[in-house]
Design a protein around this motif. Sequence first.
Motif, PDB file in Angstrom:
ATOM      1  N   ARG A  68      40.303  48.450  34.066  1.00 38.65           N
ATOM      2  CA  ARG A  68      39.986  47.111  34.596  1.00 38.65           C
ATOM      3  C   ARG A  68      38.584  47.102  35.167  1.00 38.65           C
ATOM      4  NH1 ARG A  68      45.496  44.293  36.960  1.00 38.65           N
ATOM      5  NH2 ARG A  68      46.480  44.281  34.903  1.00 38.65           N
ATOM      6  N   ASP A  75      38.283  45.363  38.611  1.00 38.62           N
ATOM      7  CA  ASP A  75      38.502  45.913  39.949  1.00 38.62           C
ATOM      8  C   ASP A  75      37.399  46.896  40.350  1.00 38.62           C
ATOM      9  OD1 ASP A  75      40.843  44.474  40.170  1.00 38.62           O
ATOM     10  OD2 ASP A  75      42.105  46.085  39.386  1.00 38.62           O
ATOM     11  N   HIS A  85      43.398  50.614  44.093  1.00 37.40           N
ATOM     12  CA  HIS A  85      42.877  50.075  42.831  1.00 37.40           C
ATOM     13  C   HIS A  85      42.053  51.154  42.128  1.00 37.40           C
ATOM     14  CE1 HIS A  85      43.684  45.957  44.403  1.00 37.40           C
ATOM     15  NE2 HIS A  85      43.926  45.731  43.124  1.00 37.40           N
TER      16      HIS A  85
HETATM   17 MG    MG Z   1      44.379  42.815  40.374  1.00 38.91          MG
END
Ligand code: MG
Length: 870
Positions: A68, A75, A85
């Motif tokens: 991501r 993130d 994260h």
């Molecule tokens: Mg998220």
Amino acid sequence: MKSQDIRSKFLSFFKEKQHTIVSSAPMVLKDDPTLMFVNSGMAPFKEYFLGNAQPKSNRITDTQKCLRVSGKHNDLEEVGYDTYHHTLFEMLGNWSFGDYFKKEAIAWSWELLTEVFGIDKDILYVTVFEGSKDDNLEMDNEAYDLWKLFVSEDRILKGNKKDNFWEMGDQGPCGPCSEIHVDIRSAEEKAKVSGKDLVNMDHPQVVEIWNLVFMQYNRKANGSLESLPNKHIDTGMGFERLCMVLQGVQSNYDTDVFTPIIKEVETITNKNYGTDEKIDVAIRVISDHVRAVAFSIADGQLPSNTGAGYVIRRILRRAVRYGFTFLDKKEPFIYRLVDILSKKMGTAFPELKAQKQLIENVIKEEEQSFLRTLDQGLILLNRIVEETKGDTVSGEKAFELYDTYGFPIDLTALILSEKGLKLDEEGFNKELEKQKKRSRAASEMTTDDWTILHNDAEEEFVGYDTLEANVKLTRYRKVTSKKDGEMYQLVFNLTPFYAEGGGQVGDKGYLEDAHGDVVYILDTKKENNVIIHFTKNLPNDINKSFKAVVDAKQRYRTECNHTATHLLHQALREVLGTHVEQKGSAVHSKYLRFDFSHFSKLTVEELRDVENFVNRRIEGKLPLIEKRNIPKEEAIADGAMSLFGEKYGDTVRAIRFGQSVELCGGTHVKNTGDIWHFKIVSEGAVAAGIRRIEAITNDAVKDFYFENNRAYFEMKDLLNNAQEPVKALQNLQEENTSLKKQIEVLLKDKAKNIKGELKSELQEVNGIQFLAKKLDLDASGIKDVAFELGSQFENLFLLFGAEQNGKALLSCYISKELVASKGLNAGLVVRELGKYIQGGGGGQPFFATAGGKNPDGIDEALEKAKTYLT
Ligand code: MG
Ligand code: ATP
């Protein structure tokens, strides 16, 4: 419980519920224009939700590598600062394609978490979709009632569209979802604030672990929703977060997924984790990023300057920067973490183990090159600092450093603050915004909804056997972009057009209707599984059938290159060794390109051997032996190699020419004899341990020889038809070298004479021997004169100007004694007077030069020289 056991327990739980376990798809996507990396467990299954393909089983379970760092889910900036994260993480999932729905999904998730994993119910919260007026959707009462069977109502929370309605992108399958959150705070903390109030509030100990998505709608381009004919289940649980809960720790980084890497960082950098927040952030960033980068390289995506490669490069650079700034690592070290990573994760992800050496080499070289950039950036930044008047460095200057030299802005700010300077951040952000606007405008694209003409037909590719077919349009849409204007994308019931893939370019050709009207097909590409034909116009009678014709010449030339690519692969493994692995290829009609792992430059002999090997197989007229739709295992047993990062279906196509066997979806000549001839035109490095060969075949070879021949005869002609042109050229070169030497001697003599003249022209001003004059000498001649005169005086100030090839040169000489006694500085003089010749320069206090583009300013500069003597 160890992380490895947690992963396998999850999978076996769903296996018992009749799910088929599949392995993670590659993380880097190749045929998806909307997505660079898999960013959720559902991405590889998109086609099943869209109804473009059928899954082999309607219940699947897996762990999927997700990244991501770009697009809708990004993130990156969180990573390191929070504890839950990551850039790369594993998403555990169970899937129903038109099979079970909410009831089972909810019951099983609860069973797994509370009974199998034994998580205390009292730390769990669940959420349901509260409904949305915009979309005319009511609350998800169905899910609410199902949760009530297991969870007390005060732990079932209602959530809004942002958190509880999952969408793949702006268009496509979507639906309400239920999340499961954990509250792992201490009893004391819980007494102060209820966990209920912290769900979805970015609290590091009240986090979402699992999302159950109930796919029941399709979002259309105009924003409206339609019901899907089949309803699906898509769930995603963060593996590292689950490990955090089950191992009873407060941070993903304290689980056994990360602790071995962190230990290694501590050893290498001599810093301790858990003592200083800044150092901790850096250690987390590095431990996280090395995983993302290593997995990408293992999947075949090397760091580069564009697209997915650039994203990977930026992740690695972010890690280097944190190491450089907070852990004092000025030399490469991140590559040294690959060893422990592959030891710990190589069983679940064998690609890491198999390619460890390559991953290390690539990361090391990237680190080295970025550290060089940082060094260079520091020099430039120092110059900017020197030139800055006042206490603030302009945003534009910082942006230039960032944009042109890749020097990170936070580092700029840090260094400036150490020097007591400020950075104009507002100005920097303005420049950044301007740049973003420019690139947005260039890439903006609108895509209409598909207009469906026939729904049932699944598109079939018939282009292995024919270049012409009668086709029917099943759907089309318009796509508008700045770059290409309006284009149409057409999908047929069947097609002879090969879609770009496996390195091979897409076919071109045309469509012809019954009246003989023609629409050209400019390119063919695959979007996931669908073959899309690009045209400038829509055909007239879209409901009738057309003759679809592939450009046979282009296809044939491309096929020659594709088959040659296979032979080249075989040749390289034969000549260089079996460590050679394909790392990418591009098969065009005019040339082929092949990237492969190998650690040194190919010698002339090796290149010749490779070329001969391929040409011998061309002369051998080996027939194409094609096996379609065979099980992958059968092809492997036949001698085919599967590549990491490639997504293979359950059955594959195997292509054999003699002893060369490859898994390949591309098109090939019927016989290697068709290729006529193979010629390597270049060999070089693309990255550490990766070489690239470019080669040509067939007509292109004829053109190549023709061109070379023409150049040869032109050269011979220029050499007056010498019998031995190479010898004649060598003679010319020798003559040229000796003439150059003679000129040098003559110029030296000239300088000597001039020196005598100049000495007589010296003026005495304020006790200084002074001369400012234009000379007809080159830079080194002037330097010689200045230094020879200099050796005779202790109070000399010379400024010479010269014009050469339309450019201006200023040279200033000041006796060292004057530099010391009067504080004069030749560097300063040329820098200041440089402005008259529109240029700049520098050097030592006793001798400096400046170059410029305005020779007309030389006289004025010479006139100003005297002002330095007062
Ligand atoms: Mg998220
Ligand atoms: P969050 O709000 O915590 O960012 P999300 O809503 O973005 O999560 P989903 O898109 O629903 O998460 O993804 C499903 C699951 O994947 C999440 O419940 C979480 O456990 C995990 N997950 C999501 N993003 C990350 C990440 N960047 N790193 C690690 N795990 C993640």
